[in-house]
Scaffold this active site. Sequence first.
Site: not given
Ligand code: NAP
Ligand code: F7E
Length: 323
Positions: A123, A125, A147
Site C-alpha cells: 500500500s 500508506e 496499518y
Molecule cells: P477490504 O474491502 O477491506 O477487504 C478486506 C478483506 O480481508 C475482506 O474480504 C475481509 O474479510 C478479509 N479479511 C480481513 N481479516 C481477515 C482474516 N483474519 N482472515 C481472512 N480474511 C480476512 O479491502 P480492499 O479495499 O479490497 O483491499 C484489499 C487489500 O489491498 C487489503 O490488503 C488492503 O489493505 C490493500 N490495499 C487497499 C487499497 C485501497 O485503496 N483499497 C490500497 C492499497 C492496498 P471479511 O469480509 O470476512 O471481513
Molecule cells: O482516508 C481523510 C483521512 O480512510 C482518506 C485504505 O484503503 O488507502 C486507504 O487508506 C483521507 C485521510 O483512506 C474522513 O484523514 C477526512 O487523509 O478513505 P480513507 P486511507 O486512510 O488513505 C490506503 C492506500 C490503504 O492501503 C488503506 O487500506 O480522508 N478523511 N474525513 C476521512 N477519512 C475517513 N475514512 N472518514 C472521514 O470522515
Amino acid sequence: MKKVLITGITGQDGSYLADMLLEKGYKVYGMVRRSSVEKLDRIEHIRDKINFVQADLLDQLSIITIIKQVNPDEVYNLAAMSFVPTSWSQPVLTGEFTGIGVTRMLEAVRLVNKDIRFYQASSSEMFGKVKEIPQTENTPFHPRSPYGVAKVYGHYITVNYRESYDIFAASGILFNHESPRRGLEFVTKKVTNAVAKIKLGLLDYLYLGNMDSKRDWGFSKDYVEAMWLMLQQDKPDDFVIATGESHSVKEWVQASFECLGMDWEKYVKIDQKFIRPAEVDLLVGDSSKAQKVLGWKPKVNFDQLVKIMVEYDYNQLKKANNI
Ligand code: NAP
Ligand code: F7E
C-alpha cells in the site's frame, strides 16, 4: 484450467479480481473466514461460480490445509485489516492480520509448493510522511499508522521470501482505489453515499475530519488488472500502481456535491473524532515502471470516478427507498 486462490475475496478488490479471473477462465477459490452471518454481498452475483474454502489469516494450519487442498497456480493475498483508523484502536490485531498474516501465507506456499505465484497487496500508506514527490518503487518508507507499519512488514517479508527461497512473490504498491463496492467508512464512499442521501432528503449533514489531505485516487477495477499482470511476468518484482494525479478530500467533496447540483459548503461539518493521531498529508504515485513493464495504465480518471460512485449510490438509494 488455471486455479487461483484469493484471500479477501469478500472485499472490494477481491470481488473485482474474482469477476476478472472468472472471465479469463480461471477456476476461482475464495478464502473466507467463519462468520455467524454471510458477508457475500459483493460477490453475490458470482457466488455459484466460486469455490469457497475456510481459513483465517491468524491460523497457520488452516492456511496450509487450504493451499494443499487447492494447490493453486496463483495466490492473491488481499485479506487484511484495511481501515487505517481501526489500526490505532486495534494495533496488535492489525499487526497479526496485515503483517504476520503475510508470513503465514508465504510459509504455506513455501511448504506446499514453491512454484505457486504469490501476489501481496502492499500500500501507498507505507510512504506515509513522504520522502519525495511523486513516490516510486525506490522511495523510502515512513509509515504513519499501525496499518502502514504492518504493510511495510508484509512488503519486506514478500521481498525476503522471493530472495531467500526463489518464490515468485510480487508486491503491488497500490495507491488508494475506490469503486461503488468500497466500504462505507472510507472517505470516498462515505461522501458519495451522503451526497446521494442528502439529495434524496434522507440525511441533513455530512461530518468529516481532515479535508486538506491529498490522495491519488484510482478505480479498483483498473487496479486488479495490474495485480494479474504482475503474476504473468517472467520474473517477480514490485510495482507502484497509481494515476499520477492527486486531489484533496475537499476536492472530492466538492466534485461529489456538484455531481448532483449541490453546494457542499451548506452540508459539510467537521467532527474532531475523524481527525487521526497522525496523518498522511500527500500521496501521488509514479506508475511509469508498471506502464513500461506491464503495459498497464489507468482507464478511469478522478472526475469519472466521482461520477461512477455518486450515480451508483443515488440510483441504489432511490430504489431501496422507493423514491
Ligand atoms: P477490504 O474491502 O477491506 O477487504 C478486506 C478483506 O480481508 C475482506 O474480504 C475481509 O474479510 C478479509 N479479511 C480481513 N481479516 C481477515 C482474516 N483474519 N482472515 C481472512 N480474511 C480476512 O479491502 P480492499 O479495499 O479490497 O483491499 C484489499 C487489500 O489491498 C487489503 O490488503 C488492503 O489493505 C490493500 N490495499 C487497499 C487499497 C485501497 O485503496 N483499497 C490500497 C492499497 C492496498 P471479511 O469480509 O470476512 O471481513
Ligand atoms: O482516508 C481523510 C483521512 O480512510 C482518506 C485504505 O484503503 O488507502 C486507504 O487508506 C483521507 C485521510 O483512506 C474522513 O484523514 C477526512 O487523509 O478513505 P480513507 P486511507 O486512510 O488513505 C490506503 C492506500 C490503504 O492501503 C488503506 O487500506 O480522508 N478523511 N474525513 C476521512 N477519512 C475517513 N475514512 N472518514 C472521514 O470522515
